[in-house]
Scaffold this motif. Structure first.
Motif, PDB file in Angstrom:
ATOM      1  N   LYS A   1       0.808  -1.194  -0.097  1.00  0.00           N
ATOM      2  CA  LYS A   1       0.053  -0.050   0.148  1.00  0.00           C
ATOM      3  C   LYS A   1       0.677   1.180  -0.020  1.00  0.00           C
ATOM      4  N   ASN A   2       1.960   1.306   0.896  1.00  0.00           N
ATOM      5  CA  ASN A   2       2.761   2.451   1.014  1.00  0.00           C
ATOM      6  C   ASN A   2       3.638   2.934  -0.137  1.00  0.00           C
TER       7      ASN A   2
ATOM      8  N   ARG B   1       0.514  15.013  13.120  1.00  0.00           N
ATOM      9  CA  ARG B   1       1.214  14.448  11.907  1.00  0.00           C
ATOM     10  C   ARG B   1       1.477  15.966  10.999  1.00  0.00           C
TER      11      ARG B   1
ATOM     12  N   TYR C   1       5.978   7.848  16.461  1.00  0.00           N
ATOM     13  CA  TYR C   1       4.752   8.487  16.989  1.00  0.00           C
ATOM     14  C   TYR C   1       4.466   8.337  18.332  1.00  0.00           C
TER      15      TYR C   1
HETATM   16  C1  EPZ Z   1       4.517   6.954   6.392  1.00  0.00           C
HETATM   17  O1  EPZ Z   1       3.872   7.966   6.635  1.00  0.00           O
HETATM   18  C2  EPZ Z   1       3.523   5.821   6.297  1.00  0.00           C
HETATM   19  N1  EPZ Z   1       2.288   6.233   5.403  1.00  0.00           N
HETATM   20  C3  EPZ Z   1       3.089   5.558   7.700  1.00  0.00           C
HETATM   21  O2  EPZ Z   1       2.364   4.360   7.495  1.00  0.00           O
HETATM   22  C4  EPZ Z   1       4.095   5.203   8.424  1.00  0.00           C
HETATM   23  O3  EPZ Z   1       3.831   5.047  10.066  1.00  0.00           O
HETATM   24  C5  EPZ Z   1       5.340   6.268   8.500  1.00  0.00           C
HETATM   25  O4  EPZ Z   1       5.635   6.595   6.970  1.00  0.00           O
HETATM   26  C6  EPZ Z   1       6.481   6.190   9.325  1.00  0.00           C
HETATM   27  O5  EPZ Z   1       7.008   4.916   8.927  1.00  0.00           O
HETATM   28  C7  EPZ Z   1       2.499   6.006   4.287  1.00  0.00           C
HETATM   29  O6  EPZ Z   1       3.409   5.581   3.425  1.00  0.00           O
HETATM   30  C8  EPZ Z   1       1.541   6.431   3.298  1.00  0.00           C
HETATM   31  P1  EPZ Z   1       6.634  10.398   8.362  1.00  0.00           P
HETATM   32  P2  EPZ Z   1       4.429   9.584   6.849  1.00  0.00           P
HETATM   33  O7  EPZ Z   1       6.645  11.472   7.675  1.00  0.00           O
HETATM   34  O8  EPZ Z   1       5.720   9.734   5.610  1.00  0.00           O
HETATM   35  C9  EPZ Z   1       7.208  13.302  11.728  1.00  0.00           C
HETATM   36  C10 EPZ Z   1       0.318   3.304   7.893  1.00  0.00           C
HETATM   37  O9  EPZ Z   1      -0.266   2.640   8.728  1.00  0.00           O
HETATM   38  N2  EPZ Z   1       7.150  14.638  10.803  1.00  0.00           N
HETATM   39  O10 EPZ Z   1       7.717   9.482   8.149  1.00  0.00           O
HETATM   40  O11 EPZ Z   1       3.478  10.416   6.945  1.00  0.00           O
HETATM   41  C11 EPZ Z   1       5.834  12.620  12.047  1.00  0.00           C
HETATM   42  O12 EPZ Z   1       4.933  13.337  12.730  1.00  0.00           O
HETATM   43  C12 EPZ Z   1       0.670   4.588   7.959  1.00  0.00           C
HETATM   44  O13 EPZ Z   1       0.479   2.522   6.799  1.00  0.00           O
HETATM   45  C13 EPZ Z   1       7.164  15.740  10.869  1.00  0.00           C
HETATM   46  O14 EPZ Z   1       7.490  16.120  12.038  1.00  0.00           O
HETATM   47  O15 EPZ Z   1       5.512   9.595   8.101  1.00  0.00           O
HETATM   48  C14 EPZ Z   1       6.539  11.661  12.547  1.00  0.00           C
HETATM   49  O16 EPZ Z   1       6.886  11.524  13.804  1.00  0.00           O
HETATM   50  C15 EPZ Z   1       0.569   5.280   9.201  1.00  0.00           C
HETATM   51  N3  EPZ Z   1       6.938  16.841   9.998  1.00  0.00           N
HETATM   52  C16 EPZ Z   1       8.028  11.352  11.795  1.00  0.00           C
HETATM   53  O17 EPZ Z   1       8.102  12.588  11.197  1.00  0.00           O
HETATM   54  C17 EPZ Z   1       6.759  16.552   8.429  1.00  0.00           C
HETATM   55  O18 EPZ Z   1       6.633  17.191   7.783  1.00  0.00           O
HETATM   56  C18 EPZ Z   1       7.918  10.358  10.761  1.00  0.00           C
HETATM   57  O19 EPZ Z   1       6.659  10.447  10.011  1.00  0.00           O
HETATM   58  C19 EPZ Z   1       6.354  15.033   8.299  1.00  0.00           C
HETATM   59  C20 EPZ Z   1       6.554  14.041   9.284  1.00  0.00           C
END
Ligand code: EPZ
Length: 419
Positions: free
Chosen positions: A22-23, A121, A330
């Motif tokens: 999916k991702n 997020r 998270y």
């Molecule tokens: C991806 O989300 C995945 N989603 C998530 O899967 C997954 O949990 C996550 O990566 C971490 O592996 C998809 O690929 C669609 P991040 P993403 O930006 O990219 C912080 C599932 O269940 N952050 O890597 O949105 C954020 O809050 C989903 O399939 C910022 O601070 O996650 C988090 O603490 C849920 N500022 C960390 O970084 C930003 O601009 C990592 O998030 C972006 C993120």
């Protein structure tokens, strides 16, 4: 609303086929906005999140057809550049259209995204990264208004409080493929889904080096063309079935599962005493003896994935001894802990850690799913519990697990969906 009814206590046995990721599907579908030519993506899972991304592409003027697991995207009206709240707010992955729209159509109006309730997020890294390569960004009435006329390669640092960002890396990477000059993304995410995106972009003619590392280099090109690509298998789906086999004391072969992308989970499961064997075309997981408690910390790839944290917690609730799970991506992603508590689990939250005292058996209870991965944690708990567990709000599962009930039933589980 549908509910799942699970009669627990049956050991899972047999073979389960792992679907496409999916991702990986979501950013790759968004990447088709970078070209006017035809793209064919194979091994696409049937999920509501994929359907939503297809609707977004259609809203943005693409002509999209899905036949079985093959999605074909062709050019239509490329003047459209508004991705509306109604679609974008339903899932986080939809933010991936921002970079491609700004780079190819030079204009984007994308609503702030939604997604699972797993804590804050933000999208600051997406915006900062795109601004660093010259995208003009304004926020107006809940929309990101982006102008891409001055996109130019640059050095971009993408680290945040919690390490790299997967989708921010995807957004900047996609936009940089059509930028003038060279871009270097520092502290880039190196998740397998980002590597798959880079492979897809390279098939489209992009010049990319260093994917799978924390520094990705992109030399911008004038245009990208169409291509055909097969998605990687879903490592989180595979990990979920491995944990389902473990919690039911079963013996399951995961056909198509990619061992290399699951090393952190496999390492922990082996430490716990589970038999995990790489076989031709998949992984076999077999319970042979009582498992030992674990100390698990979620981290960006190649660390232990946050998307398997809830399912691992379900397993630890019935693993004798004290386990500790620390959530470094998270810190608030623990809503499942209280639902597992309804089933008798002993979990104390000391955020960002959860301390779990393993009990002999969970007991069935009515529980409610709160997000995608938390939902599967409850399914796993239900499969192991004594009695019949009823899980409501299961629409989350349809966002991320293809044919979950059918796959579990084929492994012997007693699970059904009722209205
Ligand atoms: C991806 O989300 C995945 N989603 C998530 O899967 C997954 O949990 C996550 O990566 C971490 O592996 C998809 O690929 C669609 P991040 P993403 O930006 O990219 C912080 C599932 O269940 N952050 O890597 O949105 C954020 O809050 C989903 O399939 C910022 O601070 O996650 C988090 O603490 C849920 N500022 C960390 O970084 C930003 O601009 C990592 O998030 C972006 C993120």
């Amino acid at each position: 609303m549908d509910k799942l009814i699970i009669r627990g206590g049956i050991k899972l046995r047999g073979t389960v086929k792992i679907s496409g990721a999916k991702n990986a599907a979501l950013p790759l579908l968004a990447a088709t906005l970078l070209t006017d030519e035809k793209c064919v993506i194979k091994n696409v899972p049937t999920l509501t999140d994929v359907d939503t991304m297809i609707k977004i592409l259609i809203e943005l003027g693409k002509r999209v057809a899905k036949s079985g697991d093959v999605v074909t995207v062709e050019s239509g009206d490329d003047r459209k550049c508004r991705a509306p709240y109604e679609l974008i707010s339903t899932m986080r992955g939809s933010i991936c259209v921002l970079g491609p729209l700004a780079a190819k159509r030079k204009k984007a109006e994308v609503s702030f995204p939604g997604g699972c309730v797993i804590g804050p997020r933000p999208i600051d890294l997406h915006l900062k990264g795109l601004q660093d390569i010259g995208v003009d960004i304004k926020i107006k009435s809940g929309y990101i208004i982006a102008g891409g006329k001055k996109i130019k390669g640059s050095r971009v640092y993408l680290g945040g409080h919690f390490g790299s960002s997967v989708l921010a890396t995807a957004n900047v990477l996609m936009a940089a493929t059509l930028a003038k000059g060279k871009t270097a993304i520092e502290n880039a995410a190196c998740e397998p889904e980002i590597v798959d995106l880079a492979v897809f972009l390279k098939k489209m003619g992009a010049k990319i080096r260093g994917e799978a590392s924390h520094r990705i280099e992109v030399s911008g090109v004038r245009r990208l063309h169409g291509c055909t690509h097969r998605l990687i298998p879903d490592r989180i789906e595979a990990g979920t079935y491995m944990l389902a086999a473990a919690i039911t004391k079963g013996d399951v072969f995961l056909r198509n599962a990619a061992c290399d992308s699951l090393l952190a989970l496999i390492d922990k499961l082996k430490e716990s005493g589970l038999s995990v064997e790489r076989q031709r075309n998949g992984i076999r997981v077999k319970y042979t003896k009582p498992l030992k408690p674990l100390d698990v910390t979620t981290l960006p790839y190649p660390g232990f994935p946050t998307d398997l944290q809830a399912q691992m917690m379900a397993l630890m609730t019935v693993t004798k001894g004290i386990s500790v799970i620390t959530e470094k991506i998270y810190p608030e992603r623990f809503i499942h802990a209280s639902e597992l508590g309804r089933m008798g689990a002993s979990i104390v939250l000391e955020r960002p850690s959860a301390i779990i005292k393993g009990i002999k058996k969970l007991s069935s209870a009515p529980v409610m799913a709160s997000d995608l991965r938390a939902s599967t944690a409850l399914v796993l708990a239900g499969l192991a519990a004594k009695g019949t567990t009823e899980i409501s709000r299961i629409y989350h599962l349809d966002r991320g697990y293809e044919n979950l009930e059918a796959k579990l039933r084929a492994l012997g589980a007693d699970i059904k969906r009722v209205k």
